[in-house]
Design a protein around this motif. Sequence first.
Motif, mmCIF file in Angstrom:
data_model
loop_
_atom_site.group_PDB
_atom_site.id
_atom_site.type_symbol
_atom_site.label_atom_id
_atom_site.label_comp_id
_atom_site.label_asym_id
_atom_site.label_seq_id
_atom_site.Cartn_x
_atom_site.Cartn_y
_atom_site.Cartn_z
ATOM 1 N N CYS A 1 62.715 12.410 53.130
ATOM 2 C CA CYS A 1 62.714 13.695 53.841
ATOM 3 C C CYS A 1 61.476 14.500 53.424
ATOM 4 O O CYS A 1 60.933 14.311 52.344
ATOM 5 C CB CYS A 1 64.003 14.429 53.468
ATOM 6 S SG CYS A 1 64.129 16.111 54.089
ATOM 7 N N THR B 1 61.332 17.378 52.346
ATOM 8 C CA THR B 1 61.577 18.145 51.119
ATOM 9 C C THR B 1 61.185 17.334 49.880
ATOM 10 O O THR B 1 60.726 17.895 48.889
ATOM 11 C CB THR B 1 63.050 18.589 51.077
ATOM 12 O OG1 THR B 1 63.316 19.304 52.282
ATOM 13 C CG2 THR B 1 63.329 19.492 49.894
ATOM 14 N N HIS C 1 67.395 12.545 48.515
ATOM 15 C CA HIS C 1 68.593 13.382 48.618
ATOM 16 C C HIS C 1 69.325 13.202 49.933
ATOM 17 O O HIS C 1 70.116 14.056 50.325
ATOM 18 C CB HIS C 1 68.200 14.864 48.448
ATOM 19 C CG HIS C 1 67.230 15.315 49.495
ATOM 20 N ND1 HIS C 1 65.877 15.169 49.363
ATOM 21 C CD2 HIS C 1 67.426 15.832 50.717
ATOM 22 C CE1 HIS C 1 65.272 15.606 50.453
ATOM 23 N NE2 HIS C 1 66.203 16.012 51.300
ATOM 24 N N GLU C 2 69.062 12.088 50.641
ATOM 25 C CA GLU C 2 69.649 11.899 51.976
ATOM 26 C C GLU C 2 70.340 10.546 51.934
ATOM 27 O O GLU C 2 69.846 9.573 52.489
ATOM 28 C CB GLU C 2 68.471 11.862 52.976
ATOM 29 C CG GLU C 2 68.705 12.532 54.269
ATOM 30 C CD GLU C 2 67.458 12.557 55.139
ATOM 31 O OE1 GLU C 2 67.095 13.646 55.604
ATOM 32 O OE2 GLU C 2 66.839 11.501 55.354
ATOM 33 N N LEU D 1 67.191 18.517 45.315
ATOM 34 C CA LEU D 1 68.335 19.141 45.974
ATOM 35 C C LEU D 1 69.652 18.812 45.283
ATOM 36 O O LEU D 1 70.686 18.620 45.922
ATOM 37 C CB LEU D 1 68.386 18.753 47.465
ATOM 38 C CG LEU D 1 67.299 19.392 48.328
ATOM 39 C CD1 LEU D 1 67.382 18.918 49.761
ATOM 40 C CD2 LEU D 1 67.378 20.918 48.289
ATOM 41 N N CYS E 1 71.195 15.169 55.052
ATOM 42 C CA CYS E 1 70.194 16.248 55.121
ATOM 43 C C CYS E 1 69.691 16.457 56.545
ATOM 44 O O CYS E 1 70.250 17.263 57.279
ATOM 45 C CB CYS E 1 69.032 15.987 54.153
ATOM 46 S SG CYS E 1 67.879 17.369 54.079
HETATM 47 ZN ZN ZN Z 1 66.072 16.777 53.186
#
Ligand code: ZN
Length: 360
Positions: free
Chosen positions: A42, A44, A63-64, A129, A161
Amino acid sequence: MPSTVKGVIARSKGARVELVDVVVPDPGPGEAVVAIQACGVCHTDLHYREGGIDDSYPFLLGHEAAGVVEAVGEGVTEVEPGDFVVLNWRAVCGECRACLKGQPWYCFDTANATQKMTLTDGTELTPALGIGAFVEKTLVAAGQCTKVDEADPAAVGLLGCGVMAGFGAAVNTGAVQRGESVAVFGCGGVGDAAIAGAVVAGATTIIAVDVDPKKLEWAREFGATHTIDSSAEDAVERIREITGGFGADVVVEAIGRPETYEQAFYARDLAGRVVLVGVPTPDTEVTLPLAEIFGRGGALKSSWYGDCLPSRDFPMLVSLYKQGRLDLDRFVSERIGLGDVESAFDKMREGTVLRSVVEL
Ligand code: ZN
Ligand code: APR
Ligand code: ZN
């Protein structure tokens, strides 16, 4: 016994990511260790690597993700070993003012795992995250795990996410109703998920706006009925034309730039809802005429994590996926290994992928 596994970290601002040994503690009270099966790359993660989030290096990126619960700590009732789960950013408390107002996505008292994953020399890692999932196993708060029906982890991990953010922007925040018109500015993974959400909600006119013709082609595959290349055409004028001179009932801005937020604002119908899901830089400002707000009504809303409630939304979206009504596979542009995260960042910058997904 704590395990030592391979994971991808950003050691310092701007440095290329590294594949290193990560020590994952046994789960403590309220915690779970999850064997990660897949994790999307992602924007992020790239922002963490580049110093755009904060300075708590080194970060454990990713984080996904989806995976299988391997072990749980004392007092955990949410999940048990063997459960297939999608991870969410933060376990909500259920008791603070935001939670009690029915807006748990703004929870003031979210919980992540209290123990830390570390490098082999004891350096504590900051999980991206609150998750950190470019790693064979990760430690999270049990409330960050949502049990879902078994499905391709690379596809359903994306619910954690980007897809949830876009789908929720249209369906939860924008509350798209059947028969409405929806315009989406920015057709990356987030915007396309908003388009897919508008289809599920029953919108009849779905207008995709982007400056990249390839993105517009992909947006059609997700269900856009009209496309506008805003580098060549006036998007606001075209949206008005397509909607019989009125503007769209719901406009989703999935870019985060002041000029596209302004366009989104003017592209709305009477009482139309403008939803901001693209993340603006902290210093971004836009000027909007009060008379136009007064005269046309409607709402300007931001969408935080798609205003989702993971326990409600993740299983629902997995069902839609399994029924063939939400094409999550279409978001998966490529399946890569843990060693390929840096090249996935390059492709993200070039705009040649919707999502690269690390499989473990
Ligand atoms: Zn994300
Ligand atoms: N007008 C129209 N489209 C634009 C413009 C513009 N001025 N500038 C960029 N775009 C398009 C890009 O061509 C791209 O297709 O917006 C899209 C953005 O997509 P991605 O970069 O893939 O980003 P995505 O992952 O979809 O996230 C979008 O949502 O959650 C946030 O942080 C995320 O702010 C980001 C946004
Ligand atoms: Zn709360």
